[in-house]
Design a protein around this motif. Sequence first.
Motif, short mmCIF file in Angstrom:
data_model
loop_
_atom_site.label_atom_id
_atom_site.label_comp_id
_atom_site.label_asym_id
_atom_site.label_seq_id
_atom_site.Cartn_x
_atom_site.Cartn_y
_atom_site.Cartn_z
N VAL A 131 0.84 -1.20 0.00
CA VAL A 131 0.00 0.00 0.00
C VAL A 131 0.87 1.25 0.00
O VAL A 131 0.61 2.21 -0.74
CB VAL A 131 -0.97 -0.01 1.20
N GLN B 122 2.29 1.80 -3.47
CA GLN B 122 1.27 2.26 -4.42
C GLN B 122 0.98 3.74 -4.25
O GLN B 122 0.78 4.45 -5.22
CB GLN B 122 -0.03 1.48 -4.23
N HIS B 123 0.91 4.18 -3.01
CA HIS B 123 0.46 5.56 -2.74
C HIS B 123 1.59 6.56 -2.54
O HIS B 123 1.41 7.75 -2.80
CB HIS B 123 -0.49 5.58 -1.54
N PHE B 124 2.74 6.10 -2.04
CA PHE B 124 3.81 7.03 -1.70
C PHE B 124 5.15 6.70 -2.34
O PHE B 124 6.12 7.43 -2.16
CB PHE B 124 3.96 7.11 -0.17
N GLN C 173 1.65 9.83 6.59
CA GLN C 173 1.68 8.76 5.60
C GLN C 173 1.58 7.40 6.29
O GLN C 173 0.83 6.53 5.86
CB GLN C 173 2.96 8.84 4.76
N ALA D 228 -1.91 6.83 7.44
CA ALA D 228 -2.80 6.50 6.33
C ALA D 228 -2.67 5.03 5.94
O ALA D 228 -3.66 4.34 5.72
CB ALA D 228 -2.53 7.40 5.14
N VAL D 229 -1.44 4.55 5.88
CA VAL D 229 -1.21 3.14 5.53
C VAL D 229 -1.73 2.23 6.63
O VAL D 229 -2.40 1.23 6.37
CB VAL D 229 0.29 2.87 5.24
N ALA E 21 -5.36 1.93 6.38
CA ALA E 21 -5.76 1.13 5.23
C ALA E 21 -5.55 -0.36 5.47
O ALA E 21 -6.26 -1.20 4.92
CB ALA E 21 -4.99 1.57 3.99
#
Length: 78
Positions: free
Chosen positions: A38, A41-43, A55, A58-59, A62
């Motif tokens: 994850v 993918q996002h960072f 960050q 957020a992970v 998720a």
Amino acid sequence: FVSRGLVSLKNARGTSYEMYIKVQNEIAAAFSELKDQVAMQHFGKKYDKLLFEEQKDAVSAAVPMRFSEAEPTEIGGK
């Protein structure tokens, strides 16, 4: 992406402590791998390389580490 997955573990009575710890470690490694995926993918970085707490939060939101353990059962499911 938000995981709602829950890992549930049920051991047989007599399971060795060594095996119990091995399984726990594998579960923790699987959660770490998901967090890395994850984060990438996002960072664009693995989870442990993220620089900002927001960050990481957020992970972690998720991919929450949800884990339950049932009472041990007799071998054969009794």
